[in-house]
Design an enzyme around this catalytic site. Structure first.
Site, PDB file in Angstrom:
ATOM      1  N   HIS A 110     -23.507-116.682  14.743  1.00  0.00           N
ATOM      2  CA  HIS A 110     -24.238-116.358  13.517  1.00  0.00           C
ATOM      3  C   HIS A 110     -25.550-115.649  13.840  1.00  0.00           C
ATOM      4  CE1 HIS A 110     -21.590-119.751  12.684  1.00  0.00           C
ATOM      5  NE2 HIS A 110     -21.572-119.380  11.426  1.00  0.00           N
TER       6      HIS A 110
ATOM      7  N   HIS B 273     -23.869-112.876   8.417  1.00  0.00           N
ATOM      8  CA  HIS B 273     -24.049-114.331   8.447  1.00  0.00           C
ATOM      9  C   HIS B 273     -23.375-114.932   9.679  1.00  0.00           C
ATOM     10  CE1 HIS B 273     -23.623-118.594   7.381  1.00  0.00           C
ATOM     11  NE2 HIS B 273     -22.405-118.433   7.849  1.00  0.00           N
TER      12      HIS B 273
ATOM     13  N   GLU C 268     -26.628-143.094  -1.281  1.00  0.00           N
ATOM     14  CA  GLU C 268     -26.005-143.600  -0.048  1.00  0.00           C
ATOM     15  C   GLU C 268     -26.060-142.572   1.089  1.00  0.00           C
ATOM     16  OE1 GLU C 268     -24.465-143.565  -3.033  1.00  0.00           O
ATOM     17  OE2 GLU C 268     -24.434-145.691  -3.585  1.00  0.00           O
TER      18      GLU C 268
ATOM     19  N   HIS D  67     -13.714-150.716  -6.378  1.00  0.00           N
ATOM     20  CA  HIS D  67     -14.715-151.268  -5.474  1.00  0.00           C
ATOM     21  C   HIS D  67     -14.104-151.969  -4.255  1.00  0.00           C
ATOM     22  CE1 HIS D  67     -17.429-150.205  -8.611  1.00  0.00           C
ATOM     23  NE2 HIS D  67     -18.451-150.892  -8.117  1.00  0.00           N
TER      24      HIS D  67
HETATM   25  C1  TPP Z   1     -21.459-129.267   4.702  1.00  0.00           C
HETATM   26  C2  TPP Z   1     -21.091-127.901   5.150  1.00  0.00           C
HETATM   27  N1  TPP Z   1     -20.290-127.153   4.387  1.00  0.00           N
HETATM   28  C3  TPP Z   1     -19.916-125.925   4.806  1.00  0.00           C
HETATM   29  C4  TPP Z   1     -20.325-125.430   6.000  1.00  0.00           C
HETATM   30  C5  TPP Z   1     -19.870-124.056   6.465  1.00  0.00           C
HETATM   31  N2  TPP Z   1     -20.979-123.110   6.369  1.00  0.00           N
HETATM   32  C6  TPP Z   1     -21.751-122.820   7.415  1.00  0.00           C
HETATM   33  S1  TPP Z   1     -23.000-121.786   7.039  1.00  0.00           S
HETATM   34  C7  TPP Z   1     -22.491-121.660   5.429  1.00  0.00           C
HETATM   35  C8  TPP Z   1     -23.236-120.806   4.466  1.00  0.00           C
HETATM   36  C9  TPP Z   1     -24.641-121.172   4.438  1.00  0.00           C
HETATM   37  O1  TPP Z   1     -25.390-120.253   3.723  1.00  0.00           O
HETATM   38  P1  TPP Z   1     -26.940-120.179   4.003  1.00  0.00           P
HETATM   39  O2  TPP Z   1     -27.472-121.528   4.191  1.00  0.00           O
HETATM   40  O3  TPP Z   1     -27.525-119.342   2.958  1.00  0.00           O
HETATM   41  O4  TPP Z   1     -27.012-119.474   5.414  1.00  0.00           O
HETATM   42  P2  TPP Z   1     -27.229-117.930   5.708  1.00  0.00           P
HETATM   43  O5  TPP Z   1     -25.940-117.235   5.365  1.00  0.00           O
HETATM   44  O6  TPP Z   1     -28.335-117.466   4.870  1.00  0.00           O
HETATM   45  O7  TPP Z   1     -27.497-117.901   7.169  1.00  0.00           O
HETATM   46  C10 TPP Z   1     -21.372-122.455   5.227  1.00  0.00           C
HETATM   47  C11 TPP Z   1     -20.671-122.558   3.931  1.00  0.00           C
HETATM   48  C12 TPP Z   1     -21.161-126.250   6.778  1.00  0.00           C
HETATM   49  N3  TPP Z   1     -21.609-125.889   7.965  1.00  0.00           N
HETATM   50  N4  TPP Z   1     -21.544-127.464   6.323  1.00  0.00           N
END
Ligand code: TPP
Ligand code: MG
Length: 659
Positions: free
Chosen positions: A30, A261, A407, A469
């Protein structure tokens, strides 16, 4: 001796170049986030963050959490450039390869300076809340001289969109954690494209509504960044700094798009970025003058650390502070000695949640590190003791946190507290809601930290609240998580023993699975911690042994009843209590074979999923459990109805034995 800000552009470009080159070489990763946040990170690490690369564990350092963990190259570049021993340039070159500490996402156990494992979006920020709680608590006990640092989280759109964000910032705002600052990479891009695709939320307004201070800046203008961060530092509330950035800044044709990204830029765009940034150096080469600027920051940190060490040396609380940072395992055993002796003398018939409270009373009184709490089930989880007064905005010396109905937020905050050090967190909810916080429990285990989960109402034995529960698959599914000790004690003595074991493993978190309903005592001795072996023979067969009944928690009493009936029919039966699979697995083969011999019918009894018990009962064994949802009725009725009684189990055993 702050740096001439005109030096910042090449310093930030060093981050950009390392990030795009490492991702390009790995051909996966990334680059967008590190390139977009390079300017903000440069100002932060130059002017605000208190850290010393030569002493990464210095207790009063600021904590920096890269909540947007996919941008891992940002932290790897920063650690290298500022002069941490690792990662080396070779390790950065091996980004994402086996053996390199530069893993796909940052891992706290692979590199000093990585304060938390991040990647599951939202949890880094929520862990930062826990770190800020721990910091304020220790500050209340030791004063500004010894503990006074900030917690910083760098978060993306994803971290702020996740549900856990709501829990985490609600708690932080309520507790007024002014030393917490979130730097939001406000680039309006996520994987699928523009954030317009999925949200129209006014995020700063939401933060303000929960008691936060918010400020915005141009995330590519050092003066604007500096002004915003300075305002955040000065404000007594927790702060959100919206850093307006361009994702992938520096890549002339791809910046600002979701394509940067999570994809390598490609050779062509990497070359174009070099031209665009005026970066003429080969991949993985940082010129000496730029590296020297970065390294000079480390020297500044050494001064701050030395000043702190001098303050600690002069403090009359030095010994107490150092003791606070030590492991608590050895304190637990003596703390429980008198309690266990009293239980052995007069074994009570109590629920294991109550037994847990009885054990916590001497534990919390003897161990100041213990910081308890519950997600709005204090009276049900029995987690509050007389020595743990509330932790509030006006009194951070308190040792009991009212987490509210949060939680996941609670579990992640506890991870942050454990990572911070100086406190040992425990927190309660119903076992059924472990699923709400499961990924944070998993991160406790992955990060190798000693968090204790007090999970009560652990089976159909909770009764009338019914199937929503009543845990069925939760106990077994928690056992699937590596490096997590799941304890299901059978009575008050076992519960105290399991607490001692839970506090003895600072690198392994624990779950205590506890009953709502009263349990008859099954143990009458308290000399040796018999739970330490994970499973042990509670009762030996009287007649020739044909059966071994192995049970956990509330079903141990059922196993004893069943054994009694079998013995009356001339069938010898051992009863094995197995409070912890994981500790049993750690025993020698000889011990395991002795407890679960080959030549007997092994019968498991546990009021939950049977899947997994075959490990001990084998293909020819018998599994008494519950592979369907429960029902709403009093506990005793349900135990009878679902066959957890000697009368129901004995015929199954005799049929299996062919008697
Ligand atoms: C809980 C979770 N859901 C999905 C992902 C997969 N994922 C990694 S980065 C991302 C997008 C994040 O967007 P942003 O925070 O805006 O990052 P940017 O593209 O700006 O670097 C996703 C969906 C993850 N790492 N964790
Ligand atoms: Mg984004």
């Amino acid at each position: 001796m702050s740096l001439d800000p005109s030096r910042y552009a090449p310093m930030a470009n060093a981050i950009r170049a390392l990030s795009m080159d490492a991702v390009q070489k790995a051909n996966i990763g990334h680059p967008g986030m590190p390139m977009g946040m390079a300017d903000v990170a440069t100002v932060l690490f130059s002017e605000f963050l208190s850290y010393d690369p030569a002493d990464p564990h210095w207790p009063d350092r600021d904590r920096f959490v890269l909540s947007a963990g996919h941008g891992s190259m940002l932290i790897y570049a920063l650690l290298h450039l500022t002069g941490y021993a690792r990662p080396t340039m070779d390790e950065i070159r091996n980004f994402r390869q086996l053996g390199s500490p530069c893993a796909g996402h940052p891992e706290n156990f692979l590199l000093d300076g990585v304060e938390a494992t991040t990647g599951p979006l939202g949890q880094g920020l929520a862990m930062a809340v826990g770190m800020a709680i721990a910091e304020r608590h220790l500050n209340a006990g030791f004063g500004d001289e010894v503990v006074n640092h900030r917690t910083w989280a760098l978060a993306g759109d994803g971290c702020l969109m996740e549900g856990i964000n709501h829990e985490a910032i609600g708690l932080a705002g309520h507790l007024g954690l002014g030393n917490l600052i979130v730097l939001w990479d406000d680039n309006k891009v996520t994987i699928d494209g523009s954030t317009d695709l999925s949200t129209s939320e006014d995020i700063p307004a939401r933060y303000r509504a929960t008691g936060w201070h918010t400020v915005a800046c141009d995330g590519h203008d050092p003066a604007s960044i500096r002004k915003a961060i300075a305002e955040a530092v000065a404000d007594p509330r927790p702060s959100l700094v919206a850093c307006k950035t361009v994702i992938g800044k520096g890549a002339p044709n791809k910046q600002g798009t979701s394509g940067v990204h999570g994809n390598p830029l490609g050779e062509e765009e990497v070359a174009a970025a070099r031209v665009h940034m005026g970066w003429e150096h080969e991949p993985f080469v940082v010129p000496d003058n730029i590296l020297a600027d970065w390294r000079s920051l480390g020297a500044k940190g050494a001064e701050a650390r030395a000043a702190w060490q001098a303050r600690l040396a002069a403090s009359d609380k030095k010994a107490e502070f150092e003791a606070r940072l030590a492991n608590v395992g050895e304190l637990a055993v003596p703390a429980l000695e008198a309690h266990l002796a009293a239980l052995a003398k007069d074994p009570p018939k109590v629920a294991s949640r109550k037994a847990s409270e009885m054990a916590l009373e001497p534990l919390t009184s003897a161990i100041p590190q213990l910081l308890g709490g519950s997600a709005d089930l204090t009276g049900s989880n029995n987690t509050k003791t007389s020595s743990t007064k509330p932790f509030t905005k006006n009194d951070y010396s308190g040792r009991y946190i009212y987490y509210g109905i949060r939680e996941f937020g609670m579990a992640a905050a506890m991870n942050g507290m454990a990572l911070h050090g100086g406190v040992v967190p425990y927190g309660g909810t119903f076992l059924i809601f472990s699923d709400y916080c499961r990924n944070a429990i998993r991160l406790s285990a992955l990060q190798r930290i000693g968090v204790v989960y007090v999970l009560t109402h652990d089976s159909i034995g909770l009764g009338e609240d019914g199937p929503t529960h009543q845990p069925i698959e939760q106990v077994m599914s928690l056992r699937l998580i590596p490096n997590l000790n799941v304890f299901r004690p059978a009575d008050a003595i076992e519960t105290a023993e399991c607490w001692a074991l839970a506090l003895a493993t600072p690198k392994t978190p624990s779950v205590l699975s506890l009953t709502r309903q009263n349990l008859p005592p099954v143990r009458f001795d308290a000399g040796e911690n018999r739970c330490a072996k994970g499973a042990y023979r509670l009762k030996g067969a009287e007649a020739a042994r044909k059966v071994v009944l192995v049970a956990t928690g509330s079903e141990v009493a059922v196993a004893l009843d069943t054994a009694k009936s079998l013995e009356e029919a001339g069938i010898g039966a051992d009863v094995v209590s197995m409070p912890c699979f994981e500790l049993f697995e750690a025993q020698s083969e000889a011990y395991r074979n002795e407890v679960l011999p080959e030549d007997a019918l092994i019968v498991s009894i546990e009021a939950g999923s049977t899947l997994g018990w075959e490990r001990y009962t084998g293909r020819k064994g018998l599994n008494i459990g519950l592979d369907r949802f429960g029902a709403s009725a009093p506990a005793a009725v349900l135990f009878e109805h679902f066959g957890f009684s000697a009368a129901a189990i004995v015929p199954k055993i005799t049929a299996k034995l062919g008697i």
